[in-house]
Design an enzyme around this catalytic site. Sequence first.
Site, short mmCIF file in Angstrom:
data_model
loop_
_atom_site.label_atom_id
_atom_site.label_comp_id
_atom_site.label_asym_id
_atom_site.label_seq_id
_atom_site.Cartn_x
_atom_site.Cartn_y
_atom_site.Cartn_z
CG HIS A 145 4.19 -1.32 2.27
ND1 HIS A 145 3.01 -1.98 2.03
CD2 HIS A 145 4.53 -1.59 3.56
CE1 HIS A 145 2.66 -2.64 3.12
NE2 HIS A 145 3.56 -2.42 4.05
CE LYS A 160 0.18 -4.88 6.08
NZ LYS A 160 1.55 -5.16 5.69
CB CYS A 209 -1.76 -3.86 19.39
SG CYS A 209 -0.47 -3.12 18.37
CG HIS A 218 -0.39 -0.01 2.53
ND1 HIS A 218 0.29 1.07 3.03
CD2 HIS A 218 -0.34 -0.96 3.49
CE1 HIS A 218 0.71 0.80 4.25
NE2 HIS A 218 0.35 -0.44 4.55
CB CYS A 278 3.66 -5.72 16.46
SG CYS A 278 2.65 -4.27 16.47
CB CYS A 312 0.85 -7.11 19.04
SG CYS A 312 -0.01 -6.76 17.47
CE LYS A 341 0.58 2.27 10.62
NZ LYS A 341 0.83 0.92 11.10
CG HIS A 359 -1.47 -3.79 14.26
ND1 HIS A 359 -0.20 -3.97 14.77
CD2 HIS A 359 -1.33 -3.69 12.92
CE1 HIS A 359 0.66 -4.00 13.77
NE2 HIS A 359 0.01 -3.82 12.64
O1 ME8 Z 1 6.99 -3.73 9.99
N1 ME8 Z 1 2.81 5.66 6.73
O2 ME8 Z 1 6.67 -4.56 7.86
P1 ME8 Z 1 5.37 -3.76 7.36
C1 ME8 Z 1 4.10 5.64 6.44
N2 ME8 Z 1 8.34 -6.48 8.30
N3 ME8 Z 1 4.81 4.51 6.28
C2 ME8 Z 1 4.17 3.35 6.41
C3 ME8 Z 1 2.80 3.29 6.71
C4 ME8 Z 1 2.11 4.53 6.86
N4 ME8 Z 1 0.82 4.60 7.10
N5 ME8 Z 1 2.44 2.00 6.76
C5 ME8 Z 1 3.56 1.27 6.51
C6 ME8 Z 1 7.26 -4.50 9.08
N6 ME8 Z 1 4.60 2.09 6.29
C7 ME8 Z 1 8.45 -5.42 9.21
C8 ME8 Z 1 9.73 -4.62 9.01
S1 ME8 Z 1 12.39 -4.42 8.79
C9 ME8 Z 1 13.73 -5.34 9.22
C10 ME8 Z 1 11.00 -5.42 9.13
C11 ME8 Z 1 5.97 1.68 5.95
O3 ME8 Z 1 4.95 -4.44 6.11
C12 ME8 Z 1 6.97 2.18 6.97
O4 ME8 Z 1 8.25 2.16 6.39
O5 ME8 Z 1 4.39 -3.63 8.44
C13 ME8 Z 1 6.86 1.11 8.03
O6 ME8 Z 1 7.96 1.12 8.92
C14 ME8 Z 1 6.81 -0.13 7.19
O7 ME8 Z 1 6.03 0.26 6.03
C15 ME8 Z 1 6.17 -1.33 7.89
O8 ME8 Z 1 5.95 -2.34 6.95
#
Ligand code: ME8
Length: 500
Positions: free
Chosen positions: A21, A300, A144, A18, A129, A126, A297, A147
């Site tokens: 990301h 997903k 959480c 989304h 997370c 969680c 926020k 979430h």
């Molecule tokens: O946390 N606004 O993965 P994830 C801005 N796999 N950035 C956002 C966002 C939002 N609303 N939503 C997501 C994970 N992001 C782990 C990470 S790293 C070793 C492991 C971005 O799929 C932002 O960069 O939940 C956030 O930190 C990341 O997506 C979380 O992606």
Amino acid sequence: MGRFYVTTPIYYVNAAPHLGHAYTVIACDVLARHHRQRGDDVFFLTGTDEHGEPVADAAKDQGLEPKELADRNAERFKALMPRLEASNDFFIRTSDDQHKRRVQEVLQRVHDNGHTHLGMYEGWYCPRCADFKCDTEIGPDNTCLIHEIPLVWEQEENWFFNLSTFQARLEQLYAEQPDFVQPETRRNEALSFIKSGLQDVSLSRGKLTWGVEVPWDPSHVFYVWFDALLNYYTALGYARDGEDLTDRFWPANYHVIGKDILKFHTVFWPAILMAAELPLPEHVFVHGFLLAGGGRKMSKSLGNVLDPFEAMDTYGVDALRYYLSRDVQFGADGSVTLDALAARYDAELANELGNLASRSIAMLRRYRDGRVPEGELDLADEFAGLAEDVAARLDGADLTGALDAIWQRVRRLNRYVEAPAPWTISKDDVRAADLDRVLRTLAEGVRTLAVLLWPWIPASSDKLLAALGREDSGYAGATFGAAVPDAVAELEPLFPKQAR
Ligand code: ME8
């Protein structure tokens, strides 16, 4: 010339990509492209985080094996990259065998160095997370905070990483490297978490099988966060066939992350690297959340996601890349909507930059047959120091400030083109020299801006540079006066009004 290694978080494959990301990917891509312009040796990494509970649970819900879900969704994240014009050098998947082997190697070293112990874990957890929460991270009715779902009380025997023994070294790191975590508000947040007293953290899970096996205790898999964090290091070992890039690029210059995963990157990550006797990254930049209307926020699990594909289909990828850097101060939270994107597209990309480029080229073609006249340039003072300023801001990951500094010159050139009204001058032969100077200044000004804007809007900048007969987007050309065009060719509108 230096080297520059930048990373995004690796994304969970429990759902589709989304805008959040895309945001981090675009930000890292701007930095990577800027450093390539400067001639640096650049490595830009992104990828997917495929193990652990978030993915195992989502697969179960859909009646799939975790690997099936991972394969399916990793493809969608992979496909997102070229759509975003992301210039990543590799896409890591944590289910890669080479990654898993290297995780085992590094964490075995942590174990051999005496930084682990077996213990009983009890606490609020969680599953989205994949995180055990401490008291300050628990919302009303044991939910959480991120979430907004109920936490689960978990109890099991785990291997622990002795995080508490790294407290003093972490405090020392923060004292010696004040810009280890940026921006400063996030640094203070991380430091106060450390100072509040660190507890040992789970390094393995006994109940889960979807993960990397613990080599000294195969009944466990590593807790997904340690497997995931290590991607930044493991990828360099196998991103290029037959070549190990570790010495060339490790440690990373910038890990760019969202604020939701601050604790893992600013506390756990440096500590595990210390335990494995590996060099630490230079900076962790923590950006804010993109918020949906209403200030919540975008995520997903909250189901209020603004679709990047739809935004790109309507306005083009450059508009999305531009809008996100421009409208949300990089580092802070900010609301994003399609309406606001449309407004920036019309007012700034189409009217200010697009019109400036079209008018300048059209006048050169009308009044000078497309040849750029010889002579003096105006506005040298107004552009003086701009390339250095942009580079300095980007060295501090100030994407919004750098873009704003450039945009002020877009506006300056617009005022310039309005002021002496070149089409009036053109009627007066005596003032032909004035017109020459104006047209030359416009050609060079627009070219300079195209080079400076290239990291944000690469496709549009390339088109513009081609029309100006100066295709080189290298940073030497970011200085006004460095490569005045000789001749210009017709330019299709860069940001057409009929986009929608
Ligand atoms: O946390 N606004 O993965 P994830 C801005 N796999 N950035 C956002 C966002 C939002 N609303 N939503 C997501 C994970 N992001 C782990 C990470 S790293 C070793 C492991 C971005 O799929 C932002 O960069 O939940 C956030 O930190 C990341 O997506 C979380 O992606």
